[in-house]
Scaffold this motif. Structure first.
Motif, mmCIF file in Angstrom:
data_model
loop_
_atom_site.group_PDB
_atom_site.id
_atom_site.type_symbol
_atom_site.label_atom_id
_atom_site.label_comp_id
_atom_site.label_asym_id
_atom_site.label_seq_id
_atom_site.Cartn_x
_atom_site.Cartn_y
_atom_site.Cartn_z
ATOM 1 N N ASN A 3 0.805 -1.218 0.000
ATOM 2 C CA ASN A 3 0.000 0.000 0.000
ATOM 3 C C ASN A 3 0.843 1.277 0.000
ATOM 4 O O ASN A 3 0.301 2.359 0.172
ATOM 5 C CB ASN A 3 -0.935 0.006 1.209
ATOM 6 N N ALA A 4 2.136 1.143 -0.165
ATOM 7 C CA ALA A 4 3.024 2.306 -0.134
ATOM 8 C C ALA A 4 2.775 3.198 -1.349
ATOM 9 O O ALA A 4 2.555 2.715 -2.453
ATOM 10 C CB ALA A 4 4.484 1.867 -0.106
ATOM 11 N N HIS A 5 2.797 4.506 -1.107
ATOM 12 C CA HIS A 5 2.653 5.463 -2.199
ATOM 13 C C HIS A 5 4.005 5.760 -2.843
ATOM 14 O O HIS A 5 4.073 6.063 -4.017
ATOM 15 C CB HIS A 5 2.044 6.775 -1.695
ATOM 16 N N PHE A 6 5.069 5.702 -2.048
ATOM 17 C CA PHE A 6 6.403 5.999 -2.539
ATOM 18 C C PHE A 6 7.368 4.959 -2.003
ATOM 19 O O PHE A 6 7.191 4.443 -0.898
ATOM 20 C CB PHE A 6 6.882 7.383 -2.052
ATOM 21 N N LEU A 7 8.374 4.680 -2.748
ATOM 22 C CA LEU A 7 9.453 3.818 -2.282
ATOM 23 C C LEU A 7 10.700 4.690 -2.194
ATOM 24 O O LEU A 7 11.422 4.868 -3.166
ATOM 25 C CB LEU A 7 9.678 2.648 -3.244
ATOM 26 N N LEU A 8 10.894 5.275 -1.035
ATOM 27 C CA LEU A 8 11.989 6.201 -0.814
ATOM 28 C C LEU A 8 12.798 5.754 0.393
ATOM 29 O O LEU A 8 12.268 5.110 1.298
ATOM 30 C CB LEU A 8 11.459 7.618 -0.563
ATOM 31 N N PRO A 9 14.058 6.160 0.437
ATOM 32 C CA PRO A 9 14.848 5.869 1.632
ATOM 33 C C PRO A 9 14.301 6.664 2.819
ATOM 34 O O PRO A 9 13.598 7.672 2.650
ATOM 35 C CB PRO A 9 16.251 6.339 1.245
ATOM 36 N N GLU A 10 14.632 6.237 4.009
ATOM 37 C CA GLU A 10 14.135 6.908 5.216
ATOM 38 C C GLU A 10 14.484 8.393 5.223
ATOM 39 O O GLU A 10 13.659 9.224 5.592
ATOM 40 C CB GLU A 10 14.693 6.227 6.465
ATOM 41 N N GLU A 11 15.708 8.738 4.801
ATOM 42 C CA GLU A 11 16.120 10.143 4.786
ATOM 43 C C GLU A 11 15.218 10.967 3.863
ATOM 44 O O GLU A 11 14.905 12.112 4.143
ATOM 45 C CB GLU A 11 17.579 10.291 4.334
ATOM 46 N N GLY A 12 14.820 10.370 2.755
ATOM 47 C CA GLY A 12 13.936 11.061 1.823
ATOM 48 C C GLY A 12 12.572 11.321 2.428
ATOM 49 O O GLY A 12 11.995 12.397 2.252
ATOM 50 N N MET A 13 12.052 10.348 3.153
ATOM 51 C CA MET A 13 10.751 10.520 3.789
ATOM 52 C C MET A 13 10.824 11.550 4.917
ATOM 53 O O MET A 13 9.883 12.313 5.113
ATOM 54 C CB MET A 13 10.217 9.187 4.312
ATOM 55 N N ASP A 17 8.561 14.916 4.958
ATOM 56 C CA ASP A 17 7.796 15.303 6.147
ATOM 57 C C ASP A 17 8.173 16.719 6.596
ATOM 58 O O ASP A 17 7.308 17.530 6.923
ATOM 59 C CB ASP A 17 8.028 14.297 7.276
ATOM 60 N N GLU A 18 9.453 17.014 6.600
ATOM 61 C CA GLU A 18 9.919 18.344 6.999
ATOM 62 C C GLU A 18 9.410 19.418 6.033
ATOM 63 O O GLU A 18 8.997 20.502 6.454
ATOM 64 C CB GLU A 18 11.446 18.353 7.049
ATOM 65 N N GLU A 71 18.561 24.815 2.014
ATOM 66 C CA GLU A 71 18.616 23.500 2.652
ATOM 67 C C GLU A 71 17.823 22.445 1.894
ATOM 68 O O GLU A 71 18.336 21.378 1.583
ATOM 69 C CB GLU A 71 18.111 23.615 4.095
ATOM 70 N N ALA A 72 16.576 22.732 1.593
ATOM 71 C CA ALA A 72 15.733 21.724 0.938
ATOM 72 C C ALA A 72 16.265 21.387 -0.452
ATOM 73 O O ALA A 72 16.311 20.215 -0.823
ATOM 74 C CB ALA A 72 14.286 22.192 0.870
ATOM 75 N N ALA A 73 16.670 22.395 -1.206
ATOM 76 C CA ALA A 73 17.184 22.142 -2.554
ATOM 77 C C ALA A 73 18.398 21.218 -2.508
ATOM 78 O O ALA A 73 18.503 20.275 -3.299
ATOM 79 C CB ALA A 73 17.531 23.454 -3.239
ATOM 80 N N LYS A 74 19.295 21.475 -1.574
ATOM 81 C CA LYS A 74 20.496 20.649 -1.430
ATOM 82 C C LYS A 74 20.119 19.228 -1.034
ATOM 83 O O LYS A 74 20.608 18.253 -1.604
ATOM 84 C CB LYS A 74 21.424 21.270 -0.391
ATOM 85 N N ARG A 75 19.239 19.110 -0.052
ATOM 86 C CA ARG A 75 18.859 17.787 0.440
ATOM 87 C C ARG A 75 18.031 17.001 -0.566
ATOM 88 O O ARG A 75 18.116 15.777 -0.631
ATOM 89 C CB ARG A 75 18.134 17.915 1.774
ATOM 90 N N ILE A 76 17.240 17.683 -1.372
ATOM 91 C CA ILE A 76 16.488 16.990 -2.426
ATOM 92 C C ILE A 76 17.468 16.320 -3.382
ATOM 93 O O ILE A 76 17.322 15.154 -3.723
ATOM 94 C CB ILE A 76 15.559 17.965 -3.180
ATOM 95 N N GLN A 77 18.457 17.072 -3.791
ATOM 96 C CA GLN A 77 19.445 16.507 -4.709
ATOM 97 C C GLN A 77 20.191 15.347 -4.054
ATOM 98 O O GLN A 77 20.337 14.294 -4.659
ATOM 99 C CB GLN A 77 20.432 17.578 -5.170
ATOM 100 N N GLU A 78 20.625 15.533 -2.821
ATOM 101 C CA GLU A 78 21.358 14.469 -2.129
ATOM 102 C C GLU A 78 20.529 13.205 -1.962
ATOM 103 O O GLU A 78 21.021 12.099 -2.147
ATOM 104 C CB GLU A 78 21.798 14.944 -0.745
ATOM 105 N N ASN A 79 19.263 13.361 -1.568
ATOM 106 C CA ASN A 79 18.429 12.215 -1.236
ATOM 107 C C ASN A 79 17.774 11.543 -2.431
ATOM 108 O O ASN A 79 17.540 10.342 -2.397
ATOM 109 C CB ASN A 79 17.336 12.631 -0.237
#
Length: 90
Positions: A3-13, A17-18, A71-79
């Motif tokens: 039932n998952a909507h996304f398959l992302l790593p924990e850091e991505g989720m 959320d943030e 911050e978000a732009a950098k982390r989006i690319q990283e994750n």
């Protein structure tokens, strides 16, 4: 997982959320700022408390916008980059 909507790593989720929380905080600040801004723009005299609220809300909105741009732009690319790039074999 079925039932998952996304398959992302924990850091991505955590980042998603943030981002949702920051967006909600921006909306709250905007709902405080906008009516006060409109009144001030219409040349209505705001009280010191109202001016303080207006300035505080604007500051909060700018802080959140800066967070998204930096911050978000950098982390989006990283994750998410590993999941969004095609392998060289394609």
């Amino acid at each position: 997982m079925r039932n998952a909507h996304f398959l992302l790593p924990e850091e991505g989720m955590i980042l998603v959320d943030e981002m949702v929380k920051k967006t909600a905080q921006w909306e709250v600040a905007h709902s405080v700022w906008e009516p006060l801004r409109a009144r001030a723009w219409a040349k209505e005299e705001l009280s010191d408390e109202e001016n303080s609220k207006k300035e505080g809300a604007l500051k909060k909105m700018h802080e959140i916008q800066d967070w998204f741009w930096k911050e978000a732009a950098k982390r989006i690319q990283e994750n998410f980059e590993p999941y969004l790039k095609l392998p060289p074999s394609v």
